[in-house]
Design a protein around this motif. Structure first.
Motif, mmCIF file in Angstrom:
data_model
loop_
_atom_site.group_PDB
_atom_site.id
_atom_site.type_symbol
_atom_site.label_atom_id
_atom_site.label_comp_id
_atom_site.label_asym_id
_atom_site.label_seq_id
_atom_site.Cartn_x
_atom_site.Cartn_y
_atom_site.Cartn_z
ATOM 1 N N UNK A 1 1.226 -1.345 -0.026
ATOM 2 C CA UNK A 1 0.033 0.185 -0.539
ATOM 3 C C UNK A 1 1.052 1.047 0.294
ATOM 4 N N UNK A 2 2.144 1.517 0.108
ATOM 5 C CA UNK A 2 3.114 2.634 0.532
ATOM 6 C C UNK A 2 4.424 2.055 0.972
ATOM 7 N N UNK A 3 5.294 2.862 0.127
ATOM 8 C CA UNK A 3 6.622 3.242 -0.240
ATOM 9 C C UNK A 3 7.689 4.318 0.768
ATOM 10 N N UNK A 4 7.618 3.780 1.294
ATOM 11 C CA UNK A 4 8.635 5.763 2.448
ATOM 12 C C UNK A 4 9.554 5.205 1.741
ATOM 13 N N UNK A 5 10.544 6.668 1.981
ATOM 14 C CA UNK A 5 12.238 6.424 1.906
ATOM 15 C C UNK A 5 12.643 5.977 3.405
ATOM 16 N N UNK A 6 13.756 5.119 4.329
ATOM 17 C CA UNK A 6 13.514 5.834 5.483
ATOM 18 C C UNK A 6 15.155 5.914 5.356
ATOM 19 N N UNK A 7 15.861 6.219 7.208
ATOM 20 C CA UNK A 7 16.790 6.339 7.974
ATOM 21 C C UNK A 7 16.934 5.511 8.959
ATOM 22 N N UNK A 8 15.704 4.955 8.879
ATOM 23 C CA UNK A 8 16.544 4.081 10.006
ATOM 24 C C UNK A 8 15.670 2.339 10.030
ATOM 25 N N UNK A 9 16.466 1.989 9.427
ATOM 26 C CA UNK A 9 15.490 0.559 9.282
ATOM 27 C C UNK A 9 16.073 -0.205 10.395
ATOM 28 N N UNK A 10 15.202 -1.413 10.991
ATOM 29 C CA UNK A 10 15.046 -2.015 11.810
ATOM 30 C C UNK A 10 16.348 -3.356 11.412
ATOM 31 N N UNK A 11 16.695 -2.952 10.166
ATOM 32 C CA UNK A 11 18.044 -4.415 9.838
ATOM 33 C C UNK A 11 18.867 -4.392 11.703
ATOM 34 N N UNK A 12 19.589 -3.727 12.057
ATOM 35 C CA UNK A 12 20.577 -3.683 13.051
ATOM 36 C C UNK A 12 19.935 -3.894 15.166
ATOM 37 N N UNK A 13 18.225 -5.010 14.879
ATOM 38 C CA UNK A 13 17.987 -5.342 15.859
ATOM 39 C C UNK A 13 19.074 -6.562 16.156
ATOM 40 N N UNK A 14 19.170 -6.567 17.675
ATOM 41 C CA UNK A 14 19.640 -8.038 18.363
ATOM 42 C C UNK A 14 19.595 -9.010 17.779
ATOM 43 N N UNK A 15 19.924 -9.484 17.022
ATOM 44 C CA UNK A 15 19.734 -10.812 16.836
ATOM 45 C C UNK A 15 20.902 -12.027 17.211
ATOM 46 N N UNK A 16 21.453 -11.864 18.482
ATOM 47 C CA UNK A 16 22.745 -12.343 18.839
ATOM 48 C C UNK A 16 21.972 -13.757 19.691
ATOM 49 N N UNK A 17 22.869 -14.787 20.338
ATOM 50 C CA UNK A 17 22.672 -15.252 21.473
ATOM 51 C C UNK A 17 21.467 -15.754 21.042
#
Length: 275
Positions: free
Chosen positions: A186-202
């Motif tokens: 429904x929508x496409x946005x330009x962003x500067x803070x994607x949640x790609x760096x969330x902690x997926x360790x351990x």
């Protein structure tokens, strides 16, 4: 008007810059298989930097910010949006490795489920225009359901909502043939803070069977999943250990039973249990 706005956004975002995007999908689903006329709607975000992506409920963004605001000032009045226990996951994808990983947190423990094989699609010559985008049809049998997808080669990202990917273009719309679960861009946005760096360790690797059991056990062990509790003028709130917040009316008689209902998974999940 909606179609024109979407088409304009696509032109602007993909012609002028090609960096970090948020693709917003409207997700419609039937939570109770015995009540096909009862449909719920949520909105899901697919954040991408054109190398990796993460898919999650837009509720998570709202819940995270409101929870932080609440914890810093417990006297404020906060109204949380509807909590859907079926959308507490995130899905990450790595384009170059063609990897798909499902992440979930339960009782403070982080789990992950890695998809073993890429999705096999049957690509048709049939085309259709959706929101002013020329799309092509593809089908697959997956997760106990038959799916019909419409992807656009005009947006050259081999990605889509949930775990769906591996098509020569972004998936614009996908729905199972029984019309229980459907996603539409429904929508496409330009962003500067994607949640790609969330902690997926351990994280602890689990199987699909173990994940299903985890869902089944959540409601049975509701007290062990509560992290914090707060009381406001007309409501009582619970911050769960998975990070989500559940609010109940302050006059609720059987709080534990209502919490169990809140976290119990639907009888019509997107992935059907293995037979």
């Amino acid at each position: 008007m909606k179609n024109k706005i979407l088409a304009l956004l696509i032109c602007l975002t993909f012609v002028t810059t090609y960096s970090q995007k948020r693709f917003v999908y409207e997700y419609k689903f039937v939570p109770d298989v015995t009540k096909k006329d009862s449909v719920l709607t949520d909105y899901m975000n697919l954040d991408s930097d054109m190398k990796n992506s993460v898919f999650y409920s837009s509720f998570k963004n709202v819940s995270d910010s409101l929870r932080q605001e609440l914890l810093s000032n417990k006297s404020i009045k906060v109204s949380y949006p509807y909590y859907n226990p079926n959308l507490i996951y995130t899905v990450t994808k790595n384009y170059s490795k063609n990897s798909v990983v499902y992440h979930i947190k339960d009782s403070g423990i982080k789990f992950k489920l890695t998809e073993a094989k890429p999705i096999k699609w049957n690509i048709s010559k049939e085309t259709r225009t959706i929101n002013n985008l020329k799309c092509q049809k593809a089908t697959t049998d997956l997760y106990g359901r038959k799916w019909i997808a419409w992807f656009s080669p005009e947006i050259t990202i081999q990605d889509g909502p949930y775990k769906f990917n591996n098509l020569p273009g972004l998936i614009i719309q996908i729905e199972d043939t029984e019309k229980n679960h459907s996603f539409e861009l429904t929508q496409i946005k330009n962003i500067t803070n994607p949640k790609l760096d969330d902690d997926y360790k351990n994280e602890k690797e689990i199987s699909q069977k173990q994940l299903n059991q985890l869902f089944d056990d959540r409601a049975k062990n509701i007290n062990s999943n509560i992290g914090q509790m707060f009381v406001q003028s007309n409501s009582i709130g619970f911050v769960m250990k998975d990070g989500n917040v559940i609010q109940l009316n302050r006059n609720t008689k059987n709080v534990e039973k209502e919490l169990e209902k809140s976290v119990k998974r639907t009888n019509n999940p997107i992935e059907l249990k293995e037979k």
